[in-house]
Design a protein around this motif. Sequence first.
Motif, PDB file in Angstrom:
ATOM      1  N   ARG A  63     -65.495  30.227 -14.200  1.00  0.00           N
ATOM      2  CA  ARG A  63     -66.202  30.702 -15.395  1.00  0.00           C
ATOM      3  C   ARG A  63     -67.558  31.288 -15.017  1.00  0.00           C
ATOM      4  O   ARG A  63     -68.154  30.834 -14.060  1.00  0.00           O
ATOM      5  CB  ARG A  63     -66.389  29.536 -16.384  1.00  0.00           C
ATOM      6  N   PRO A  64     -68.113  32.235 -15.740  1.00  0.00           N
ATOM      7  CA  PRO A  64     -67.497  32.877 -16.893  1.00  0.00           C
ATOM      8  C   PRO A  64     -66.408  33.853 -16.457  1.00  0.00           C
ATOM      9  O   PRO A  64     -66.493  34.423 -15.368  1.00  0.00           O
ATOM     10  CB  PRO A  64     -68.670  33.660 -17.520  1.00  0.00           C
ATOM     11  N   PRO A  65     -65.377  34.041 -17.318  1.00  0.00           N
ATOM     12  CA  PRO A  65     -64.366  35.037 -16.974  1.00  0.00           C
ATOM     13  C   PRO A  65     -65.010  36.425 -16.945  1.00  0.00           C
ATOM     14  O   PRO A  65     -65.806  36.758 -17.828  1.00  0.00           O
ATOM     15  CB  PRO A  65     -63.353  34.922 -18.116  1.00  0.00           C
ATOM     16  N   CYS A 124     -62.023  32.456 -24.407  1.00  0.00           N
ATOM     17  CA  CYS A 124     -63.437  32.798 -24.199  1.00  0.00           C
ATOM     18  C   CYS A 124     -63.779  34.151 -24.823  1.00  0.00           C
ATOM     19  O   CYS A 124     -62.982  35.083 -24.777  1.00  0.00           O
ATOM     20  CB  CYS A 124     -63.737  32.927 -22.709  1.00  0.00           C
ATOM     21  N   ASN A 125     -64.962  34.204 -25.401  1.00  0.00           N
ATOM     22  CA  ASN A 125     -65.536  35.480 -25.788  1.00  0.00           C
ATOM     23  C   ASN A 125     -66.985  35.427 -25.296  1.00  0.00           C
ATOM     24  O   ASN A 125     -67.868  34.878 -25.970  1.00  0.00           O
ATOM     25  CB  ASN A 125     -65.474  35.648 -27.310  1.00  0.00           C
ATOM     26  N   THR A 126     -67.218  35.955 -24.107  1.00  0.00           N
ATOM     27  CA  THR A 126     -68.500  35.735 -23.435  1.00  0.00           C
ATOM     28  C   THR A 126     -69.691  36.350 -24.178  1.00  0.00           C
ATOM     29  O   THR A 126     -70.831  35.953 -23.959  1.00  0.00           O
ATOM     30  CB  THR A 126     -68.457  36.274 -21.993  1.00  0.00           C
ATOM     31  N   CYS A 147     -69.691  33.437 -27.536  1.00  0.00           N
ATOM     32  CA  CYS A 147     -69.442  31.996 -27.422  1.00  0.00           C
ATOM     33  C   CYS A 147     -70.463  31.318 -26.506  1.00  0.00           C
ATOM     34  O   CYS A 147     -70.848  31.858 -25.480  1.00  0.00           O
ATOM     35  CB  CYS A 147     -68.023  31.796 -26.908  1.00  0.00           C
ATOM     36  N   ARG A 148     -70.898  30.121 -26.933  1.00  0.00           N
ATOM     37  CA  ARG A 148     -71.807  29.337 -26.088  1.00  0.00           C
ATOM     38  C   ARG A 148     -71.260  27.910 -25.967  1.00  0.00           C
ATOM     39  O   ARG A 148     -72.008  26.975 -25.721  1.00  0.00           O
ATOM     40  CB  ARG A 148     -73.219  29.307 -26.716  1.00  0.00           C
ATOM     41  N   LEU A 149     -69.964  27.762 -26.122  1.00  0.00           N
ATOM     42  CA  LEU A 149     -69.372  26.435 -26.260  1.00  0.00           C
ATOM     43  C   LEU A 149     -69.482  25.542 -25.034  1.00  0.00           C
ATOM     44  O   LEU A 149     -69.926  24.410 -25.113  1.00  0.00           O
ATOM     45  CB  LEU A 149     -67.885  26.593 -26.611  1.00  0.00           C
ATOM     46  N   CYS A 150     -69.046  26.036 -23.894  1.00  0.00           N
ATOM     47  CA  CYS A 150     -68.939  25.131 -22.735  1.00  0.00           C
ATOM     48  C   CYS A 150     -70.234  25.033 -21.953  1.00  0.00           C
ATOM     49  O   CYS A 150     -70.402  24.132 -21.139  1.00  0.00           O
ATOM     50  CB  CYS A 150     -67.779  25.537 -21.822  1.00  0.00           C
ATOM     51  N   GLY A 151     -71.153  25.978 -22.181  1.00  0.00           N
ATOM     52  CA  GLY A 151     -72.445  25.920 -21.493  1.00  0.00           C
ATOM     53  C   GLY A 151     -72.623  26.987 -20.431  1.00  0.00           C
ATOM     54  O   GLY A 151     -73.735  27.273 -20.010  1.00  0.00           O
ATOM     55  N   VAL A 152     -71.524  27.602 -19.997  1.00  0.00           N
ATOM     56  CA  VAL A 152     -71.609  28.559 -18.883  1.00  0.00           C
ATOM     57  C   VAL A 152     -72.345  29.842 -19.283  1.00  0.00           C
ATOM     58  O   VAL A 152     -73.107  30.400 -18.491  1.00  0.00           O
ATOM     59  CB  VAL A 152     -70.192  28.893 -18.361  1.00  0.00           C
ATOM     60  N   CYS A 153     -72.130  30.284 -20.520  1.00  0.00           N
ATOM     61  CA  CYS A 153     -72.712  31.573 -20.933  1.00  0.00           C
ATOM     62  C   CYS A 153     -74.058  31.422 -21.630  1.00  0.00           C
ATOM     63  O   CYS A 153     -74.510  32.328 -22.327  1.00  0.00           O
ATOM     64  CB  CYS A 153     -71.732  32.326 -21.831  1.00  0.00           C
TER      65      CYS A 153
END
Length: 610
Positions: A288-290, A597-599, A602-608
């Motif tokens: 991630r991120p994709p 994912c929609n980079t 989206c801020r869900l998992c923390g990566v972006c």
Amino acid sequence: MILITYGQAPVQEVAIKRKKQASGSDGSRRDVLLEQERGSFLKKWTGLRPIALLYPNRYRVGMSSLGFQLVYSLLNNLESIVCERFFLPENGERFLSIESGRELDQFPLVYISISFEHDYLHLVEMLLQGGIAPLAADRDEQVSPGSPLVVCGGVATFMNPEPLAPFVDLFFIGEAEPLLEKVTDFLLDHFPDSSRQDLLYNLCRKHEGCYAPALYTPEYDDSGRLAAHRPEPGLVPTIKKIFQEQCSKASHSQLLTPEAEFSDLFLTELGRGCSRGCRFCAAGYIYRPPRLWDADAVIAGIEERNREISRVGLLGMEMADAMELDTLSDYLQESGCALSFSSLRADRLSGPLLELLSESGLKSVAIAPDGCSERLRKVINKGLDEQDLLLAAERLVDAGIYKLKLYLMIGLPSETLEDLDEAIELLAKIKNKTDLIGRRRGRLCDITISINCFTPKAWTPFQFHAFGVSSRLESGETRPAGEVVAGLKKKLKYLKKGFKKYANVHVNHDKPDNVLFQAVLARGDRRVADMLLEMARNRTPWKQAMKQAGLSPEQYAVRGYGEKDYFPWSIIDHSIKQSFLWKEYQKSFTAKSSVPCNTEKCRLCGVCNG
Ligand code: SF4
């Protein structure tokens, strides 16, 4: 996902005529391999700095790894470096570098690229065979040929480096492009004048993505569980994974040989990672991120091919959008290239695409339902339903592809016998559809079902789950490994019996005992290294070696983890919030899907989160 394989690859003509190397040419298998290769670097050593690059498996396996090829090429593209490859020796051959036939103890820097847990033992064996002290702590304070700096990278190391930590001086945590050159420059500039300890300390202070395990002391709680890694003063508490944000030229095949898989295919990446968020898939999380490269970058990558190669394979089709694929298709058609795909999702099979696949000489296609039932496919967040799978099978056979492979997993969270029954019913439905077409055409479709035992991997929502157990276990709760393996064997037998009723269906599967070993390595901490060393030195079977080391499969593989637990891989920082993974894990038991994912948003998992 659909995986595609082709028929027997034609043997490549040898395009490069090479001079025999003064130091190593002996008419051996090495010479034959080199003669067949395109893209290898053959440099004279005078005035250059040597680096050994190990792939801890056989030549054929290593040469099929795009990551290994990338590192080889990045290093050799540096003018001051000569990088030579080592593979696991076969049939009693000597352990020598492919390029010049030198021994491992002539290299002061030894780099290792490792992707799979089952190669960990090979790594230790190769150090022993090369006359290198396998434990980093036993190497000289001064880095030199014979007592080299052992540097390890590759996807397995940024998932969980800990089982290899005692063997390795330095891990590269992340993708090669942004890390390799600058860290190698630092090492080459400083290793002759610094002690090993100072070299590693100063490097880790200066560069992100560098993890020297000797500078981090593991701490265990009263029950013997790993509770923390304590860094030397001045070092960061966790190691940030480094990734390539954008690229102007997509990564592509660097070395071609008829010995490798996809030997007639020039592979090029469309991007990295995957946006789908399947809950079992480590690659979907640790990359991630994709990222999807733009069409110009992909074309720039394809342009690097040798013009004799007319078949281009694109990697990362799961994310590609239709417009980008159209641009690439146009370019490839104008260039006289056939377009091939390494993998596709079952819900992305358009008419034109099927036509292309059929024209590309496709022999077999693999469809991956992964979960045995509709419910389990929701548990794992696969995002494919039965209709997608049936339609894909029907359309592929209709397009003239008469060999299908189905990938299934057993041992998933919440799995029951009813789920397995549904897999048998799914096969019956696929057979109904495909046999109808086959009978009309006078050729029945062959179906191979490949059943794999699920291993809960680091950095996925299922990292909290115990291997082979269907229910949720509390933190620290275990089940006897023998019972778990017996349960998986029973499930395999049940499925095989159910599938056997159908003609032209073949079943293959892995061995639960072997997968248990893999799960130990995937989830282990540094103490697992004692087991690996004993196995490599004395050929001791893994269970016996584990017992001798005072360890058990239950403590790593067949135990539950809680939301706040510290994992061996907590030393790595992927920017993925543990609370997000925990929520996804809980959600899986309600069979609720999560969106891809929609980079941008989206801020869900923390990566972006930037
Ligand atoms: S923040 Fe959202 S889009 Fe970015 S990687 Fe995580 S889930 Fe995917």
